[in-house]
Write an enzyme that holds these catalytic residues in place. Structure first.
Site, PDB file in Angstrom:
ATOM      1  CD  GLU A  35      -2.794   1.603  -0.012  1.00 18.26           C
ATOM      2  OE1 GLU A  35      -3.054   0.786  -0.754  1.00 18.26           O
ATOM      3  OE2 GLU A  35      -3.074   2.890  -0.304  1.00 18.26           O
ATOM      4  CG  HIS A  37       5.900   0.127  -3.143  1.00 26.58           C
ATOM      5  ND1 HIS A  37       5.825  -0.942  -2.648  1.00 26.58           N
ATOM      6  CD2 HIS A  37       6.750   0.579  -3.430  1.00 26.58           C
ATOM      7  CE1 HIS A  37       7.457  -1.597  -2.568  1.00 26.58           C
ATOM      8  NE2 HIS A  37       7.612  -0.608  -2.560  1.00 26.58           N
TER       9      HIS A  37
END
Ligand code: PAF
Length: 282
Positions: A35, A37
């Site tokens: 999450e 990224h």
């Protein structure tokens, strides 16, 4: 979404996009996307015409006894995460594309890269700076996105961009955390359930320091001592370093002033985790 493997092809596509006046947002990653990224990719998608996500487990930034071989590489899942978050292009070269036979040039950022992580992981930031410079050259970003979780890395890259007059803006976005406060990291996959629960103490130590700073404490030593005590309560942790540093130079301070970063590196079981918080006392 297009997957590009060849460095030459990537450079061609990026230069064509720039010639068309497109803003290119680049999110450099080593894959195993989470999450954190995804939040960078979404931010890039809001501001740019095209988002390129690079997925490359960079051998140059791993020491000989580190986890290069077992670093997670869930490529198909990564494609799904990147597409859902708004990526248009995935650039995922093989090592010989970036470092062909005879490759010699590396980038050494200097003092910022020698402290903390740089001191413990010899050659790490040379590897990071070299690959990021190559990736920037091949993808031609107008904006590039990094997570605050790797705060020293972000500072090293900001310095690199400044020193080499690279024509792009670096964005450092907030750390995304698990519900228990653990900073999201691809290496969290190495933690057992018990270690993952104990790793929550890292963020608790950071927020404890922040609360004491908000209550008026300005001396680094008592803050670090209270963090150390709290972390040691979790039996599977081993502190590598705790530091309160100037947020720009990363030099340690004894009294807090202006913008500070609280940095830590702690082993939880065999897994080494890093985290940080920024505080402004000006
Ligand atoms: O933070 C990472 O994932 C890597 O260090 C980076 C910036 C992609 C360079 O390999």
């Amino acid at each position: 979404m297009t997957v590009i493997r060849s460095a030459k092809q990537m450079a061609l596509v990026a230069r064509r996009l720039r010639a068309q006046g497109k803003a290119i947002g680049v999110v450099p990653t080593m894959g195993a996307l989470h999450e954190g990224h995804a939040s960078l990719i979404r931010a890039a998608a809001v501001r740019n015409d095209v988002v390129i996500v690079t997925i490359f487990v960079n051998p140059l930034q791993f020491g000989p006894s580190e986890d290069f071989a077992r670093y997670p590489r869930p490529f198909t899942r990564d494609l799904r995460v990147a597409r859902a978050a708004g990526a248009a292009i995935i650039f995922s070269p093989d090592a010989h594309e970036l470092y062909p036979e005879g490759f010699q040039t590396t980038i050494d950022v200097g003092a910022l890269a020698r402290r903390w992580e740089g001191q413990r992981r010899s050659g790490h930031f040379r590897g990071v700076a070299t690959v990021v410079t190559l990736l920037f050259e091949l993808t031609q970003p107008t904006h590039a996105y990094f997570g605050q979780k790797d705060y020293q890395q972000a500072r090293v890259i900001q310095q690199l961009v400044r020193d080499l007059h690279l024509p792009l803006t670096v964005h450092v976005l907030p750390t995304v955390r698990e519900p228990n406060g653990l900073a999201m990291s691809s290496r969290n996959a190495y933690l057992s359930a018990q270690e993952r629960a104990q790793a929550a103490v890292l963020y608790q130590a950071l927020t404890l320091a922040r609360a004491r700073i908000r209550a008026g404490e300005r001396r680094a030593q008592p803050l670090l001592a209270s963090m150390r005590r709290l972390i040691r309560r979790a039996p599977q942790t081993r502190i590598d370093y705790l530091a309160i540093v100037d947020a720009v130079t990363l030099e340690p301070v004894s009294r807090l002033r202006r913008r500070m970063a609280i940095l830590l590196a702690v082993r939880v079981g065999p897994t080494r985790l890093i985290d940080n918080l920024l505080v402004d006392v000006s």
